[in-house]
Write a protein that holds these residues in place. Structure first.
Motif, PDB file in Angstrom:
ATOM      1  N   VAL A 133      35.731  42.094  40.253  1.00 30.85           N
ATOM      2  CA  VAL A 133      36.272  43.425  39.806  1.00 30.85           C
ATOM      3  C   VAL A 133      37.205  43.453  38.777  1.00 30.85           C
ATOM      4  O   VAL A 133      38.351  42.524  39.041  1.00 30.85           O
ATOM      5  N   ASP A 134      37.198  43.790  37.575  1.00 25.23           N
ATOM      6  CA  ASP A 134      38.022  43.361  36.320  1.00 25.23           C
ATOM      7  C   ASP A 134      39.114  44.569  36.383  1.00 25.23           C
ATOM      8  O   ASP A 134      39.276  45.616  37.019  1.00 25.23           O
ATOM      9  N   ASP A 135      40.439  44.337  35.691  1.00 20.39           N
ATOM     10  CA  ASP A 135      41.253  45.116  35.268  1.00 20.39           C
ATOM     11  C   ASP A 135      42.168  45.446  36.693  1.00 20.39           C
ATOM     12  O   ASP A 135      42.825  46.404  36.688  1.00 20.39           O
ATOM     13  N   ILE A 136      42.201  44.454  37.349  1.00 17.67           N
ATOM     14  CA  ILE A 136      43.297  44.661  38.637  1.00 17.67           C
ATOM     15  C   ILE A 136      44.539  44.946  38.379  1.00 17.67           C
ATOM     16  O   ILE A 136      45.300  45.712  38.765  1.00 17.67           O
ATOM     17  N   SER A 137      45.299  44.236  36.974  1.00 19.05           N
ATOM     18  CA  SER A 137      46.501  44.682  36.682  1.00 19.05           C
ATOM     19  C   SER A 137      46.478  46.108  36.399  1.00 19.05           C
ATOM     20  O   SER A 137      47.592  46.887  36.631  1.00 19.05           O
ATOM     21  N   ILE A 138      45.559  46.830  35.910  1.00 17.64           N
ATOM     22  CA  ILE A 138      45.729  48.292  35.509  1.00 17.64           C
ATOM     23  C   ILE A 138      45.461  48.940  36.759  1.00 17.64           C
ATOM     24  O   ILE A 138      46.241  50.111  36.958  1.00 17.64           O
ATOM     25  N   ILE A 139      44.664  48.347  37.796  1.00 25.68           N
ATOM     26  CA  ILE A 139      44.512  49.344  38.853  1.00 25.68           C
ATOM     27  C   ILE A 139      45.770  49.386  39.480  1.00 25.68           C
ATOM     28  O   ILE A 139      46.363  50.307  40.391  1.00 25.68           O
ATOM     29  N   ARG A 140      46.498  48.255  39.497  1.00 31.27           N
ATOM     30  CA  ARG A 140      47.803  48.259  40.173  1.00 31.27           C
ATOM     31  C   ARG A 140      49.130  48.889  39.419  1.00 31.27           C
ATOM     32  O   ARG A 140      50.006  48.772  39.826  1.00 31.27           O
ATOM     33  N   GLY A 141      48.535  49.188  38.129  1.00 33.94           N
ATOM     34  CA  GLY A 141      49.637  50.019  37.374  1.00 33.94           C
ATOM     35  C   GLY A 141      50.423  49.451  36.538  1.00 33.94           C
ATOM     36  O   GLY A 141      51.429  49.849  35.973  1.00 33.94           O
ATOM     37  N   LYS A 142      50.233  48.338  36.354  1.00 29.69           N
ATOM     38  CA  LYS A 142      51.172  47.263  35.318  1.00 29.69           C
ATOM     39  C   LYS A 142      50.343  46.367  34.575  1.00 29.69           C
ATOM     40  O   LYS A 142      50.684  45.123  34.610  1.00 29.69           O
ATOM     41  N   GLY A 143      49.339  46.678  34.009  1.00 28.38           N
ATOM     42  CA  GLY A 143      48.671  45.784  32.983  1.00 28.38           C
ATOM     43  C   GLY A 143      48.698  45.794  31.440  1.00 28.38           C
ATOM     44  O   GLY A 143      49.630  46.562  31.021  1.00 28.38           O
ATOM     45  N   HIS A 144      47.650  45.574  30.921  1.00 29.20           N
ATOM     46  CA  HIS A 144      47.644  45.656  29.374  1.00 29.20           C
ATOM     47  C   HIS A 144      46.898  46.647  28.930  1.00 29.20           C
ATOM     48  O   HIS A 144      46.735  46.719  27.764  1.00 29.20           O
ATOM     49  N   GLY A 145      46.776  47.785  29.725  1.00 28.94           N
ATOM     50  CA  GLY A 145      46.162  49.112  29.392  1.00 28.94           C
ATOM     51  C   GLY A 145      46.966  50.319  29.815  1.00 28.94           C
ATOM     52  O   GLY A 145      48.110  50.183  29.864  1.00 28.94           O
ATOM     53  N   ASP A 157      44.155  47.754  47.706  1.00 28.39           N
ATOM     54  CA  ASP A 157      43.622  47.863  49.148  1.00 28.39           C
ATOM     55  C   ASP A 157      42.545  48.664  49.412  1.00 28.39           C
ATOM     56  O   ASP A 157      41.590  48.246  50.375  1.00 28.39           O
ATOM     57  N   LYS A 158      42.148  49.801  48.540  1.00 23.95           N
ATOM     58  CA  LYS A 158      40.898  50.510  48.911  1.00 23.95           C
ATOM     59  C   LYS A 158      39.699  49.626  48.399  1.00 23.95           C
ATOM     60  O   LYS A 158      38.719  49.974  48.781  1.00 23.95           O
ATOM     61  N   ILE A 159      39.938  48.941  47.296  1.00 18.00           N
ATOM     62  CA  ILE A 159      38.696  48.162  46.826  1.00 18.00           C
ATOM     63  C   ILE A 159      38.529  47.073  47.803  1.00 18.00           C
ATOM     64  O   ILE A 159      37.358  46.804  48.277  1.00 18.00           O
ATOM     65  N   ILE A 160      39.602  46.243  48.503  1.00 21.70           N
ATOM     66  CA  ILE A 160      39.329  45.387  49.669  1.00 21.70           C
ATOM     67  C   ILE A 160      38.714  46.026  50.633  1.00 21.70           C
ATOM     68  O   ILE A 160      37.756  45.632  51.544  1.00 21.70           O
ATOM     69  N   GLU A 161      39.384  47.154  51.062  1.00 23.75           N
ATOM     70  CA  GLU A 161      38.645  47.923  52.285  1.00 23.75           C
ATOM     71  C   GLU A 161      37.077  48.087  52.232  1.00 23.75           C
ATOM     72  O   GLU A 161      36.430  48.021  53.001  1.00 23.75           O
ATOM     73  N   ALA A 162      36.839  48.435  50.844  1.00 27.19           N
ATOM     74  CA  ALA A 162      35.488  48.649  50.663  1.00 27.19           C
ATOM     75  C   ALA A 162      34.716  47.539  50.648  1.00 27.19           C
ATOM     76  O   ALA A 162      33.435  47.693  51.416  1.00 27.19           O
ATOM     77  N   ASP A 176      42.704  34.595  36.640  1.00 28.21           N
ATOM     78  CA  ASP A 176      43.438  35.216  35.382  1.00 28.21           C
ATOM     79  C   ASP A 176      42.274  35.479  34.166  1.00 28.21           C
ATOM     80  O   ASP A 176      41.144  34.788  34.420  1.00 28.21           O
ATOM     81  N   ASN A 177      42.476  36.650  33.551  1.00 29.03           N
ATOM     82  CA  ASN A 177      41.561  36.787  32.541  1.00 29.03           C
ATOM     83  C   ASN A 177      42.168  37.158  31.256  1.00 29.03           C
ATOM     84  O   ASN A 177      43.061  37.898  31.199  1.00 29.03           O
ATOM     85  N   ALA A 178      41.774  36.517  30.140  1.00 26.63           N
ATOM     86  CA  ALA A 178      42.468  36.739  28.691  1.00 26.63           C
ATOM     87  C   ALA A 178      43.911  36.858  28.926  1.00 26.63           C
ATOM     88  O   ALA A 178      44.461  37.910  28.216  1.00 26.63           O
ATOM     89  N   GLY A 179      44.621  35.950  29.369  1.00 28.61           N
ATOM     90  CA  GLY A 179      45.986  35.818  29.456  1.00 28.61           C
ATOM     91  C   GLY A 179      46.806  36.815  30.479  1.00 28.61           C
ATOM     92  O   GLY A 179      47.879  36.737  30.470  1.00 28.61           O
ATOM     93  N   VAL A 180      45.959  37.505  31.147  1.00 27.06           N
ATOM     94  CA  VAL A 180      46.464  38.438  32.171  1.00 27.06           C
ATOM     95  C   VAL A 180      46.263  37.680  33.589  1.00 27.06           C
ATOM     96  O   VAL A 180      45.296  37.654  33.993  1.00 27.06           O
ATOM     97  N   SER A 181      47.320  37.600  34.225  1.00 25.51           N
ATOM     98  CA  SER A 181      47.590  36.942  35.433  1.00 25.51           C
ATOM     99  C   SER A 181      46.788  37.603  36.703  1.00 25.51           C
ATOM    100  O   SER A 181      47.167  38.785  36.548  1.00 25.51           O
ATOM    101  N   ASN A 182      46.042  36.947  37.266  1.00 20.63           N
ATOM    102  CA  ASN A 182      45.353  37.768  38.384  1.00 20.63           C
ATOM    103  C   ASN A 182      44.491  39.077  38.244  1.00 20.63           C
ATOM    104  O   ASN A 182      44.439  39.947  38.963  1.00 20.63           O
ATOM    105  N   ASP A 183      43.813  39.004  36.958  1.00 22.61           N
ATOM    106  CA  ASP A 183      43.218  40.309  36.619  1.00 22.61           C
ATOM    107  C   ASP A 183      41.946  40.457  37.122  1.00 22.61           C
ATOM    108  O   ASP A 183      41.323  41.624  37.102  1.00 22.61           O
ATOM    109  N   ILE A 184      41.345  39.495  37.725  1.00 22.80           N
ATOM    110  CA  ILE A 184      39.737  39.734  38.311  1.00 22.80           C
ATOM    111  C   ILE A 184      40.013  39.421  40.023  1.00 22.80           C
ATOM    112  O   ILE A 184      40.449  38.420  40.299  1.00 22.80           O
ATOM    113  N   LEU A 185      39.599  40.295  40.447  1.00 22.48           N
ATOM    114  CA  LEU A 185      39.108  40.208  42.071  1.00 22.48           C
ATOM    115  C   LEU A 185      38.127  39.401  42.092  1.00 22.48           C
ATOM    116  O   LEU A 185      36.905  40.116  41.683  1.00 22.48           O
ATOM    117  N   VAL A 186      37.967  38.405  42.888  1.00 22.30           N
ATOM    118  CA  VAL A 186      36.651  37.733  43.218  1.00 22.30           C
ATOM    119  C   VAL A 186      36.393  37.813  44.694  1.00 22.30           C
ATOM    120  O   VAL A 186      37.332  37.333  45.553  1.00 22.30           O
TER     121      VAL A 186
END
Length: 188
Positions: A133-145, A157-162, A176-186
């Motif tokens: 899952v990409d853009d975890i930093s945005i989903i957390r509300g503190k990212g590059h977008g 939490d809802k992603i992990i629950e699913a 990490d992805n493109a310089g953004v820490s912990n941005d991909i959930l694996v």
């Protein structure tokens, strides 16, 4: 954002993955990476016709060979496009979301970020799919977008629950992805 090539190669080799399935084609950067790494088949679901048309032209040869399938649809309908893959070794790159004010007036999505619906569609698999899952930093509300997508259905939490509702045991980690820490959930 495009997928991290080294992460994709590591997971492909580790799990002997055959199929790359992404939500959100955009300009096909992740699709190009997956093909370069030797995935047998590639599927992409894209909401915007202009990106589907672009992809159909970009991958004309691979489409003719039956290696690439670009699907014009809302990725919240993922369940409608996976029935032939349920026993295959598939990596899902979930990256569909409204982005940068792109015109979606013609095709209004059911969700600004349908990742929870996408994950829920994977419950029919017989072989454990690998999920990114990409853009975890945005989903957390503190990212590059944008500061999240304003969609109350989406949180880490809802992603992990699913993911935990799927009929497989998963280990969750972050990359990490493109310089953004912990941005991909694996989930593997």
């Amino acid at each position: 954002m495009a997928i991290n090539k080294s992460l994709l190669k590591e997971l492909k080799d580790k799990h002997s993955l055959e199929v790359f399935f992404e939500t959100g084609f955009y300009h096909g950067y992740s699709a190009s990476t997956a093909l370069e790494l030797g995935f047998n088949k590639l599927y992409s679901v894209e909401l915007l016709r202009k990106f589907v048309d672009y992809g159909n032209e970009k991958f004309k040869k691979e489409i003719a060979e039956g290696r690439v399938n670009i699907i014009f649809d809302d990725s919240s309908n993922l369940k409608d496009h996976i029935s032939s893959l349920l026993d295959k070794k598939v990596l899902f790159w979930l990256d569909a979301h409204l982005d940068n004010g792109l015109d979606t007036a013609v095709n209004k999505p059911t969700s600004e970020c349908p990742v929870v619906q996408e994950i829920s569609a994977l419950s029919r698999f017989k072989t454990k799919p690998i999920i990114l899952v990409d853009d975890i930093s945005i989903i957390r509300g503190k990212g590059h977008g944008p500061k999240g997508w304003g969609d109350e259905q989406v949180s880490v939490d809802k992603i992990i629950e699913a993911i935990n509702k799927l009929p497989f045991d998963y280990t969750i980690s972050y990359f990490d992805n493109a310089g953004v820490s912990n941005d991909i959930l694996v989930a593997e």
